[in-house]
Design a protein around this motif. Sequence first.
Motif, PDB file in Angstrom:
ATOM      1  N   ARG A  12       1.350   9.362  11.606  1.00 52.01           N
ATOM      2  CA  ARG A  12       2.338   9.081  10.574  1.00 52.01           C
ATOM      3  C   ARG A  12       1.653   9.044   9.202  1.00 52.01           C
ATOM      4  NH1 ARG A  12       3.321   5.888   6.377  1.00 52.01           N
ATOM      5  NH2 ARG A  12       2.543   4.080   7.509  1.00 52.01           N
ATOM      6  N   ASP A  13       0.799   8.076   8.982  1.00 53.83           N
ATOM      7  CA  ASP A  13       0.122   7.982   7.679  1.00 53.83           C
ATOM      8  C   ASP A  13      -0.938   9.084   7.552  1.00 53.83           C
ATOM      9  OD1 ASP A  13       0.227   6.739   5.290  1.00 53.83           O
ATOM     10  OD2 ASP A  13      -0.930   4.976   5.836  1.00 53.83           O
ATOM     11  N   HIS A 202      -2.132  -3.378   7.290  1.00 54.73           N
ATOM     12  CA  HIS A 202      -2.157  -1.948   6.980  1.00 54.73           C
ATOM     13  C   HIS A 202      -2.991  -1.787   5.714  1.00 54.73           C
ATOM     14  CE1 HIS A 202      -0.448   2.181   6.914  1.00 54.73           C
ATOM     15  NE2 HIS A 202      -0.625   2.053   5.617  1.00 54.73           N
ATOM     16  N   HIS A 204      -5.830   0.263   3.077  1.00 56.86           N
ATOM     17  CA  HIS A 204      -6.335   1.544   2.561  1.00 56.86           C
ATOM     18  C   HIS A 204      -7.688   1.374   1.874  1.00 56.86           C
ATOM     19  CE1 HIS A 204      -3.223   4.637   3.231  1.00 56.86           C
ATOM     20  NE2 HIS A 204      -2.429   3.583   3.412  1.00 56.86           N
ATOM     21  N   ASN A 243      -7.450   5.436   5.386  1.00 57.57           N
ATOM     22  CA  ASN A 243      -7.039   4.180   6.037  1.00 57.57           C
ATOM     23  C   ASN A 243      -8.243   3.567   6.746  1.00 57.57           C
ATOM     24  OD1 ASN A 243      -4.640   5.908   5.715  1.00 57.57           O
ATOM     25  ND2 ASN A 243      -3.568   4.308   6.818  1.00 57.57           N
TER      26      ASN A 243
HETATM   27 ZN   LIG Z   1      -0.509   3.715   4.293  1.00 53.99          ZN
END
Ligand SMILES: [Zn+2]
Length: 421
Positions: A12-13, A202, A204, A243
Amino acid sequence: MGKVYLIDVTNRDGVQTAKLGLSKLAKTMLNMYLDEMGVYQSEFGFPTTRHESNYLRANLKLQAMDVLKSIRLSGWMRATAEDVEKAFRLVPELKVLNLSISTSSQMIRGKFLGSKSEEDILSLAAEAIEAAKAHGAESIGVNAEDASRTDTDFLLRFAALARERGADRFRYCDTLGYDNPFTIYEACKLLAQELDIPIELHCHGDLGMAVANSVAGAMGVIDGGQDAYINTTVNGIGERAGNADLVAVVLALKKSKGLARKYKFGVPIRLSMAWKICKYASYAFGVPIPINQPGVGANAFAHSSGIHADGVLKDPENYELYDFKELGRGEPEMVETGREICSGEYSGISGFKHLMGKMEIHFESSEEAEEILELARYANVLAQKPLVADELRFIARYPDITRQLLTMTPLSESAYRQVEV
Ligand SMILES: [Zn+2]
């Protein structure tokens, strides 16, 4: 004591990353490897995006067939009732959802340009959760985009509302990589203490701290009394600076000073899959693994200087925190250095049979061989590079699933409305 779980968001990301992408077959292979590795959940794509529909449905079928054994497959969408309705129309079998909306005043102001207030954000999220429940969603995660720049009181209100309306998890998104291990620890500990809901991290890497922040955030969540779910991607592939890297997160929790005693995985992780999954993601994305990547980089176990080489030969623990075999490294790998027959979109039956024969895949009949070859050709059209052995094995083993993965029919919006799902 809370436990740590992994939710991988490569599909997804990771695939949202500029200049990069994956074929639907490659996304499926990653789900297979993540399942084998013991990852709790794969955020496997975008149910509202029409070219994902067949891929998503095929993977849910693999789950129903028990090919994907224990991994949960979650679809990501914006937290609006409209997106939820569309997702269930296109992917009716969907059971696990993550609903995302911006919560920081920067984004509410800067993205909605005055058309939405904090109260509107709360009601949009509430409506989306309601719609998901009405469609029979079994697990709902609610994501606060830009949580690290969100006013704490509003973040608490948002998460409390999500919980009250029936969300199962709350995702704290450090969307811009703004946190540091100290701030994220405190923020997540407070959320865990104040709210009765498991929390996802989540993170980054814009400031180079995605792994450290994920680990510190998870520590805060567990110290605050909840389960922590860390979002990772394979090789850290993700938007901008990426990520939290899957393998590095696992290594940090297992090997960093004192962590493993207190912060344990809720399901066992097979770290021995690391080499395989990282190499595959590198091939599939077309992005080489950096020489110094933790655990799987070419130099992760390389020594040349006198003192280090001497020390590691006497006792590897002198200069290595963990053994390469733990990551599935050390096995010899065959690399063709002479004549090579590989798969392609214009392959013929003779070369294909030769290629499959080398993997000891033989066909019952020439019709079967032709059928698998045809699927491999189409897979090559999407991949635009020779398929690897595991992909060819998958195609031969699951031809019907492969056909579904490879089927995409672009239609206009009005034509789509007439299609029976
Ligand atoms: Zn993200």
